[in-house]
Scaffold this active site. Structure first.
Site, PDB file in Angstrom:
ATOM      1  N   ASP A  18       0.824  -1.210   0.000  1.00  0.00           N
ATOM      2  CA  ASP A  18       0.000   0.000   0.000  1.00  0.00           C
ATOM      3  C   ASP A  18       0.858   1.260   0.000  1.00  0.00           C
ATOM      4  OD1 ASP A  18      -2.014  -1.841   0.340  1.00  0.00           O
ATOM      5  OD2 ASP A  18      -2.838  -0.934   2.157  1.00  0.00           O
ATOM      6  N   HIS A 164       3.567  -2.376   3.248  1.00  0.00           N
ATOM      7  CA  HIS A 164       3.564  -0.995   2.779  1.00  0.00           C
ATOM      8  C   HIS A 164       4.888  -0.642   2.114  1.00  0.00           C
ATOM      9  CE1 HIS A 164       0.292  -1.163   5.649  1.00  0.00           C
ATOM     10  NE2 HIS A 164      -0.188  -0.058   5.112  1.00  0.00           N
TER      11      HIS A 164
END
Length: 203
Positions: A18, A164
């Site tokens: 992400d 992430h």
């Protein structure tokens, strides 16, 4: 529909990232996956695609999936429906410009949803993607050992794992990924995109 995992008889796992693309980290994650001939899904922010279109293009050209992660990373349930649509629409268009086709997967920031957002995502034809290893908390101040150990506990056919590649220091995530990717491949898992995983679902 929200997916944390996919029921499949095949040894498939989807790594997801992400908040990119970011020049400090995304290329390093891509290097790991290229080294091991594995695929992942990058839930990208539209504002970052605008800043770093070449990295977004590299994600696509190396066979990975780009999913929608909004334009500016708001908590979508706090927005009205029209604003939710605008957040998704801007990034949908930017991903389409990079890949030549619309994204089919979407991860809401903070994994936050409400009824309006589920309706909006359905209008876009998106599958809403969550994950099974939220306790890995790689976005927090945790070390690579924690990320690896907690992720291993959630490894099974059809797992969707969340990490992430944007916002902050992602060195511990990178260290963990560098361990997990070859380890899972050695254990017989194929690392695929989320869309490939969804397509494998047992009927």
């Amino acid at each position: 529909m929200i997916f944390n995992e996919v029921i499949t008889e095949r040894k498939l796992i989807a790594f997801t990232f992400d908040d990119g693309p970011r020049p400090e980290w995304t290329p390093l994650f891509l290097d790991v996956f290229r080294k091991h001939d594995a695929k992942a899904t990058f839930f990208v922010m539209g504002s970052h695609i605008e800043q770093y279109p070449d990295i977004a293009k590299r994600i696509y050209e190396e066979g990975h999936e780009l999913g929608n992660h909004t334009y500016s990373h708001p908590s979508l349930p706090e927005l009205g429906k029209e604003q939710q649509i605008e957040e998704l629409e801007r990034t949908d268009r930017l991903i389409s410009e990079v890949t030549g086709s619309r994204p089919s997967t979407f991860r809401p920031p903070y994994l936050a949803v409400n009824d309006d957002l589920l309706e909006v995502s359905a209008q876009f034809g998106y599958s809403v993607i969550h994950a099974v290893n939220l306790d890995s908390r790689d976005w927090d101040t945790v070390d690579a050992d924690h990320i690896v150990t907690t992720s291993r506990a959630h490894v099974h056919n059809g797992s969707i794992l969340i990490y992430h590649d944007g916002f902050g220091d992602r060195s511990q995530t990178l260290a963990a990924i560098s361990i997990l990717v070859p380890e899972l491949i050695a254990a017989g898992y194929e690392l695929v995109t989320v869309s490939e995983l969804l397509a494998s679902a047992s009927r």
